[in-house]
Design an enzyme around this catalytic site. Structure first.
Site, PDB file in Angstrom:
ATOM      1  N   GLU A 182      18.772   9.567  91.415  1.00  0.00           N
ATOM      2  CA  GLU A 182      19.099  10.961  91.737  1.00  0.00           C
ATOM      3  C   GLU A 182      18.675  11.836  90.572  1.00  0.00           C
ATOM      4  OE1 GLU A 182      23.353  11.668  91.951  1.00  0.00           O
ATOM      5  OE2 GLU A 182      23.727  10.243  90.335  1.00  0.00           O
ATOM      6  N   LEU A 207      25.743   9.772  92.776  1.00  0.00           N
ATOM      7  CA  LEU A 207      26.956  10.479  93.194  1.00  0.00           C
ATOM      8  C   LEU A 207      26.779  10.816  94.676  1.00  0.00           C
ATOM      9  CD1 LEU A 207      29.609  11.962  92.205  1.00  0.00           C
ATOM     10  CD2 LEU A 207      28.216  14.020  92.316  1.00  0.00           C
TER      11      LEU A 207
HETATM   12  N1  PDD Z   1      26.229  18.509  90.183  1.00  0.00           N
HETATM   13  N2  PDD Z   1      24.240  14.091  91.539  1.00  0.00           N
HETATM   14  C1  PDD Z   1      24.718  14.509  90.351  1.00  0.00           C
HETATM   15  C2  PDD Z   1      24.511  13.657  89.154  1.00  0.00           C
HETATM   16  C3  PDD Z   1      25.401  15.743  90.259  1.00  0.00           C
HETATM   17  O1  PDD Z   1      25.886  16.142  89.080  1.00  0.00           O
HETATM   18  C4  PDD Z   1      25.556  16.534  91.424  1.00  0.00           C
HETATM   19  C5  PDD Z   1      26.285  17.845  91.392  1.00  0.00           C
HETATM   20  C6  PDD Z   1      25.029  16.058  92.630  1.00  0.00           C
HETATM   21  C7  PDD Z   1      25.184  16.819  93.924  1.00  0.00           C
HETATM   22  O2  PDD Z   1      26.515  16.779  94.399  1.00  0.00           O
HETATM   23  P1  PDD Z   1      27.096  17.966  95.295  1.00  0.00           P
HETATM   24  O3  PDD Z   1      26.168  18.122  96.438  1.00  0.00           O
HETATM   25  O4  PDD Z   1      28.423  17.479  95.702  1.00  0.00           O
HETATM   26  O5  PDD Z   1      27.140  19.208  94.441  1.00  0.00           O
HETATM   27  C8  PDD Z   1      24.400  14.822  92.663  1.00  0.00           C
HETATM   28  C9  PDD Z   1      26.997  19.727  89.970  1.00  0.00           C
HETATM   29  C10 PDD Z   1      26.567  20.835  90.859  1.00  0.00           C
HETATM   30  C11 PDD Z   1      26.953  20.061  88.495  1.00  0.00           C
HETATM   31  O6  PDD Z   1      27.102  19.130  87.712  1.00  0.00           O
HETATM   32  O7  PDD Z   1      26.820  21.234  88.134  1.00  0.00           O
END
Ligand code: PDD
Length: 285
Positions: A182, A207
């Site tokens: 990711e 995640l």
């Molecule tokens: N980040 N993977 C990682 C490592 C992340 O930190 C995030 C989210 C995602 C996407 O998850 P979601 O769709 O639930 O936001 C995937 C947030 C936005 C951040 O650290 O700012």
């Protein structure tokens, strides 16, 4: 309007809001967080973000700082007090303040809760999506429990900075087997030349993004085929499209990976459609 932060029961001026030096978040990264999109002053997919927060907390055996309804109220209050129409709300829970010892503090030590909110510029985000972003690939070097949304983000910080210095917006981690896991703060996707949408299964290595789950739902409802499988950077170089997803960027088209143009080097039709349709599938609170 001056910014306000919520810290352990109090709404404080953002510039002077702080936690104790022996907060375990500060000492050990012993805490978890969530980022929720704010749109039109409302919370996007708060229920799912709070479900994931509960899971992160229980995996680390950190007590919930308050009940679900009260926490939702604090999130809304911070959004309102900061006058955020479009942006994000951030919440962080740590194992609390205690004398620095690696093992857990005494039972009953109160977890710390911090909530902040920040405006985004929707027009600037749209311009970015119309141009698309660049990505670089970097070796995976995180711990195996990336399914927990912990504030321990040093490899992510270093990867993002490397991307920035390379003129890119995001770094994709690539595991020892040669597959993309990711991004440093986003989930990674490609669209194959025959139109299938591919993203890595959430069983390991990533995640389980909330945006990812909603995008999957949206894609299937639009009649698109979603394949949960790992892909390599080589497959991504030859893909028709690529994109990234997160609460902070929704769906963002990727137009270049490691200096190679993806598709025709412009944002892809699938990514743009999913971006446009996303909020019809998300929940608002
Ligand atoms: N980040 N993977 C990682 C490592 C992340 O930190 C995030 C989210 C995602 C996407 O998850 P979601 O769709 O639930 O936001 C995937 C947030 C936005 C951040 O650290 O700012």
């Amino acid at each position: 309007m001056s910014r306000i932060a919520y810290v352990n029961g109090r709404y404080l001026p953002h510039r002077s809001a702080s936690v104790h030096v022996e907060d375990r978040g500060y000492q050990f990264s012993d805490g978890v967080y969530e980022v929720c999109e704010v749109r039109g002053g409302r919370l996007v997919d708060a229920r799912r973000h709070l479900d994931r927060l509960d899971r992160s907390l229980s995996e680390l055996r950190i007590a919930a700082p308050m009940g679900r309804a009260a926490l939702t109220q604090v999130l809304k209050e911070v959004v309102a007090r900061n006058g955020v129409k479009d942006g994000i709300v951030y919440l962080q829970v740590t194992r609390g303040v205690a004398r620095r010892d690696h093992a857990f503090p005494a039972p009953g030590t109160a977890p710390s809760l911090v909530v902040t909110a920040r405006r985004a510029d929707p027009a600037a985000q749209e311009r970015l999506a119309e141009a698309g972003v660049r990505v670089i690939c970097v070796p995976e070097n995180r711990w195996p429990r990336v399914d927990i949304k912990t504030v321990g983000l040093l490899p992510n910080v270093l990867a993002k900075q490397q991307a920035k210095e390379a003129g890119a917006r995001e770094a994709w981690f690539v595991d020892a087997a040669g597959y993309v896991t990711e991004g440093s703060s986003t989930n990674a996707w490609i669209v194959t030349t025959d139109g299938r949408i591919v993203t890595r299964p959430a069983e390991s290595g990533i995640l389980k993004g909330i945006t990812r789950a909603v995008v999957m739902e949206a894609a299937r409802a639009l009649g698109l085929v979603v394949e949960e499988r790992a892909f390599t950077p080589q497959e991504a170089y030859g893909a028709r499209e690529a994109f990234i997803t997160a609460a902070s960027t929704v769906v963002m088209p990727v137009v270049e990976i490691d200096g190679r143009a993806v598709g025709n080097a412009h944002p892809g039709a699938v990514a743009l459609e999913l971006r446009q349709r996303f909020h019809a599938f998300a929940e608002v609170t």
